[in-house]
Design a protein around this motif. Structure first.
Motif, PDB file in Angstrom:
ATOM      1  N   LYS A  93       0.864  -1.184   0.000  1.00  0.00           N
ATOM      2  CA  LYS A  93       0.000   0.000   0.000  1.00  0.00           C
ATOM      3  C   LYS A  93       0.902   1.235   0.000  1.00  0.00           C
ATOM      4  CE  LYS A  93      -3.685   2.332   2.355  1.00  0.00           C
ATOM      5  NZ  LYS A  93      -5.076   2.107   2.423  1.00  0.00           N
ATOM      6  N   GLN A  95       0.942   5.728  -0.343  1.00  0.00           N
ATOM      7  CA  GLN A  95       0.208   6.983  -0.227  1.00  0.00           C
ATOM      8  C   GLN A  95       0.707   7.936  -1.304  1.00  0.00           C
ATOM      9  OE1 GLN A  95      -2.284   7.406   2.021  1.00  0.00           O
ATOM     10  NE2 GLN A  95      -1.912   5.288   2.631  1.00  0.00           N
ATOM     11  N   ALA A  96      -0.117   8.871  -1.704  1.00  0.00           N
ATOM     12  CA  ALA A  96       0.305   9.891  -2.665  1.00  0.00           C
ATOM     13  C   ALA A  96       1.545  10.584  -2.101  1.00  0.00           C
ATOM     14  CB  ALA A  96      -0.814  10.894  -2.902  1.00  0.00           C
ATOM     15  N   ASP A  98       4.559   9.052  -1.922  1.00  0.00           N
ATOM     16  CA  ASP A  98       5.576   8.033  -1.640  1.00  0.00           C
ATOM     17  C   ASP A  98       6.450   7.822  -2.876  1.00  0.00           C
ATOM     18  OD1 ASP A  98       4.475   7.701   0.853  1.00  0.00           O
ATOM     19  OD2 ASP A  98       3.645   5.698   0.461  1.00  0.00           O
ATOM     20  N   GLN A 116      -1.163   9.166  -6.397  1.00  0.00           N
ATOM     21  CA  GLN A 116      -2.406   8.737  -5.764  1.00  0.00           C
ATOM     22  C   GLN A 116      -2.097   7.648  -4.747  1.00  0.00           C
ATOM     23  OE1 GLN A 116      -4.808   6.696  -8.763  1.00  0.00           O
ATOM     24  NE2 GLN A 116      -2.962   6.527  -9.984  1.00  0.00           N
ATOM     25  N   SER A 117      -3.009   7.409  -3.858  1.00  0.00           N
ATOM     26  CA  SER A 117      -2.868   6.339  -2.877  1.00  0.00           C
ATOM     27  C   SER A 117      -3.480   5.070  -3.457  1.00  0.00           C
ATOM     28  CB  SER A 117      -3.578   6.705  -1.577  1.00  0.00           C
ATOM     29  OG  SER A 117      -3.004   7.859  -1.018  1.00  0.00           O
TER      30      SER A 117
END
Length: 142
Positions: A93, A95-96, A98, A116-117
């Motif tokens: 997963k 996150q925007a 990263d 985007q996440s």
């Protein structure tokens, strides 16, 4: 280097259909890169064949997630160095913002960051692959 020599190099690139050309002599050095997106438009046969191939593929094989694309032409690196683990793995997963990888262009290391996440479904390029502007690099789960 004078403008006449640069124009000769540009003509050579067009004549030989080159995307990138580096030329250096003594203290003069130039690196020329053509816009690759314009070249991909010139292949209508490949574009026309794509819907036929997609129609014959099973519905389960169609990727449905959003993708992160390369913001530039360069070399994609999945890790900060060869001995380090990759920035991201399939199933991770993010996150925007990263960092997903690095794109090296003209000896400059540019971070590829998530816009985007989501969860990484597929990494579409290999480490040290050359990527083109707009080329999909990472696919998220739908």
């Amino acid at each position: 280097m004078d403008i006449k020599k640069i124009r000769e190099l540009i003509d050579l690139m067009e004549e030989k259909d080159l995307v990138n050309l580096e030329y250096g002599h003594d203290d003069n050095y130039v690196n020329l890169t053509r816009n690759v997106a314009v070249q991909t438009i010139a292949a209508p046969a490949a574009v026309a064949a794509a819907p036929v191939a997609a129609a014959s593929a099973p519905a389960a094989a169609k990727p449905s997630g959003k993708v992160e694309t390369s913001p530039m032409v360069g070399v994609f690196y999945s890790a900060p160095s060869p001995n380090d683990p990759p920035f991201v793995k399939v199933g991770q997963k993010v996150q925007a913002g990263d960092q997903l990888g690095i794109i090296e262009a003209m000896k400059i290391m540019n971070p590829l960051e998530a816009t985007q996440s989501g969860i990484i479904e597929e990494i579409l390029v290999n480490n040290a692959d050359v990527v083109q502007f707009g080329q999909p690099v990472i696919r998220y789960k739908a």
